[in-house]
Design an enzyme around this catalytic site. Structure first.
Site, short mmCIF file in Angstrom:
data_model
loop_
_atom_site.label_atom_id
_atom_site.label_comp_id
_atom_site.label_asym_id
_atom_site.label_seq_id
_atom_site.Cartn_x
_atom_site.Cartn_y
_atom_site.Cartn_z
CE LYS A 303 -38.42 22.58 -29.55
NZ LYS A 303 -39.33 21.46 -29.21
CD GLU A 325 -35.48 27.69 -36.04
OE1 GLU A 325 -34.79 28.73 -36.02
OE2 GLU A 325 -35.37 26.77 -35.20
CB SER A 591 -38.55 16.06 -24.57
OG SER A 591 -39.56 15.46 -25.36
#
Ligand SMILES: *Cc1c(COP(=O)(O)O)cnc(C)c1O
Length: 610
Positions: A303, A325, A591
């Site tokens: 991310k 969010e 990930s």
């Protein structure tokens, strides 16, 4: 090999940009009397911002023009190729080549009996040919503009001489795929990509998709096939348009690219390694398993790639406040981290339920100086936090940048996030070549909203590598407790985009369930919905139990604790590896790391020794 595509008769910067984003290999500009005639200075200006090392080749079309004019035009416009479209002789062609070293010269031949012989006249002079197959006779309303049976001969000739031979004349989106059966070396299309007198981006994309298997999305409305778009209140339309323009302008600047590259390298830790998982390979049998280590990045997951890139974009746009969010808290942490680094103020919206589940991440965000706003509406999870963030954005659009954490939301977000995450796939292609000398048979990634998967898959689309996205089947696909949006969802609009959603018979979106907080989003990125429906990517679902099982395997066999989200991809690998031979490679996007999940893992697996 796919045919090379030349779009001819470009008349504006918009034409050039559209043709390039559709994926054209060659652009044609007419410098002869025609309604499509252009000026060399304009061509220079329209093409100035195209990347220099990897752009379509610029071709100038001339009809019996003076040599000095051609030379001057080629220099001013920056042409790569000169196309002699009139009655030029091989001596003329030769003279041009001598006068313009580094510029190729093509000759147009009209398709008629003896055309191949005419081509031979130019054999040692021309660098390529264009065969104009349009004849008076065949244009007489038969619906077929040319004599396709001759195309294979031209393709043979191209091979024999080792030069390009384009086929031109009457090619349209409707007949292009039939023409493919004749294996043309290249296609030259002009009126076939026009509507009225204007070049039409949709027609360009259709032609590219049919003839060249090129994947070019989103279209100018932000759609991926049937999906995507911008379903937002009017007040946000302006903000989205502004964002899209800023994105294109700012990310094209060298200073942006350099700064982002530095942050990704020196702050986040890119490039991430690819690790060969030898023990896991042995345990599962079959394919060699390789792990793309996004878990090694600063803050522990992919991310941060997107957070740093959007943050830098926000800064360059002059925005002072970032909002985001978050569900699992990982995107919130990545955003708070970036905001601290770049000195921006940061508000993170989070469902009350998620705040309980991810207490440590809430503390972490606050420690990083972000304000975490508890959302009490609805199911108090990610969907509600997103609604709240959108509401805040509507009210503060001028100063606020809304940093979306996955390939979801209204256009241009899915495109922006995918492009900022594609570094995962781009690096993988390079590294797999280095490590194994080949690309994997299959690449696998877990799918929540779908950003790590899009990042991994996008550069691999149409490469022949099988691509598989893994959704969360939760407690099982025959229970209501899952987050398998593509397998079980129906079309609907959520958070500004049309995609597949988990909804009940009345169309109400209901709370998805997964043991991993990062996969329980009721929607999925619109590009995934399209890739699913078009069959370009496969999607499978994996249960909580299978994921936890694979998580333990990776811990024990490789000493890597993956995030529970990631463990879903690993569980699929456990199923699929056996169906491959030992010469094949499977690449998994690892990930994120599982430190954030230790509490949940402990509850499920207990402390018991197995
Ligand atoms: C957030 C997250 C995901 C799911 O998000 P995508 O947008 O689908 O990538 C997957 N893995 C990890 C480690 C995450 O933090």
């Amino acid at each position: 090999m796919r045919p090379q595509i030349k779009f001819c008769g470009m008349r504006s910067k918009k034409d050039v940009v559209n043709a390039c984003s559709a994926g054209a290999d060659y652009l044609g500009f007419i410098f002869a009397p025609s309604k499509r005639r252009v000026r060399p200075e304009d061509v220079c200006e329209w093409t100035a911002e195209l990347p220099q090392n990897n752009r379509a080749l610029l071709t100038g079309v001339f009809v019996d023009e003076e040599e000095t004019t051609i030379i001057q035009t080629a220099k001013t416009a920056g042409l790569d190729i000169i196309q002699c479209h009139g009655n030029e002789t091989s001596a003329d062609v030769h003279a041009l080549k001598t006068a313009l070293p580094g510029v190729q010269v093509f000759k147009t031949i009209h398709h008629e009996s003896g055309a191949l012989l005419r081509m031979k006249e130019f054999e040692n002079a021309a660098d390529g040919f264009l065969v104009d197959t349009k004849t008076e006779h065949s244009m007489g309303g038969t619906g077929t503009a040319f004599d396709w049976d001759a195309v294979p001969e031209y393709s043979e000739e191209a091979k024999r001489q080792g030069v390009p031979i384009f086929i031109a004349g009457g090619i349209t989106a409707a007949n292009a795929d039939e023409l493919l059966n004749y294996h043309p070396w290249g296609l030259d299309i002009s009126s076939g990509i026009e509507t009225g007198d204007e070049k039409d981006y949709r027609k360009m994309v259709t032609i590219m998709k049919k003839t060249a298997n090129v994947y070019a999305f989103p279209d100018e409305l932000g759609r991926y096939g049937d999906f995507g778009g911008k379903y937002v209140p009017e007040t946000l339309m302006y903000a989205l348009t502004q964002l899209e323009e800023a994105y294109h302008t700012i990310t094209a600047e060298e200073s942006f690219k350099a700064e982002l590259q530095q942050e990704l390298k020196r702050y986040a830790g890119r490039p991430t390694e690819i690790t060969y998982a030898g023990s896991l390979t042995e345990a599962y049998g079959g394919a060699q398993i390789y792990l793309k280590r996004e878990d090694l990045l600063h803050t522990g997951a992919h991310k941060i790639n997107n957070a740093l890139a959007q943050g830098l974009l926000a800064k360059k746009m002059g925005k002072t406040e970032i909002i985001a969010e978050t569900g699992a808290g990982q995107h919130g942490v990545a955003t708070a981290t970036m905001a601290a680094r770049f000195g921006l103020s940061c508000k993170v919206f989070m469902g009350a339920e998620d705040m309980k589940r991810q207490e440590l991440n809430v503390f972490r965000m606050r420690l990083l100086g972000a304000e975490v706003l508890e959302v009490q509406s609805g199911g108090k999870t990610l969907k509600d936090a997103t609604n709240e963030a959108i509401r805040h954005w509507v009210a503060n659009v001028d100063t606020t940048f809304y940093l979306i954490g996955s390939v979801v939301g209204p256009h241009p977000y899915p495109m922006i996030v995918r492009n900022f995450q594609r570094v995962i796939g781009d690096e993988s292609i390079r590294q797999m070549e280095e490590i194994c000398g080949k690309q994997p048979a299959e690449a696998v990634a877990c799918v929540g909203g779908g950003s790590n998967a899009m990042g991994m898959f996008y550069p691999y689309i149409n490469s022949g590598v099988r691509l598989t996205g893994i959704e969360a089947a939760g407690k099982g696909m025959d229970t209501p407790d899952h987050a398998a949006t593509l397998s079980k969802g129906r079309k609907g609009v959520l958070h500004g985009a049309l995609s597949y959603l988990i909804q009940d018979d009345h169309g109400n979106v209901f709370e998805p369930y997964s043991i991993s907080a990062g996969l329980d989003y009721p929607g999925i990125g619109p590009e995934h919905a399209h890739l699913h429906d078009s069959g370009i990517v496969n999607y499978e679902a994996v249960t909580d139990d299978e994921a936890m099982d694979a998580l333990e395997d990776l811990c024990r066999l490789e000493g890597i604790l993956p995030a529970i989200e990631t463990a879903h991809a690993l569980a699929y690998v456990k199923r699929a590896a056996k169906s491959y031979s030992e010469d094949d490679a499977l690449l998994v996007c690892l990930s994120g790391r599982g430190d954030k999940d230790v509490h949940t893992i402990q509850q499920v697996l207990g402390g018991a020794d197995k």
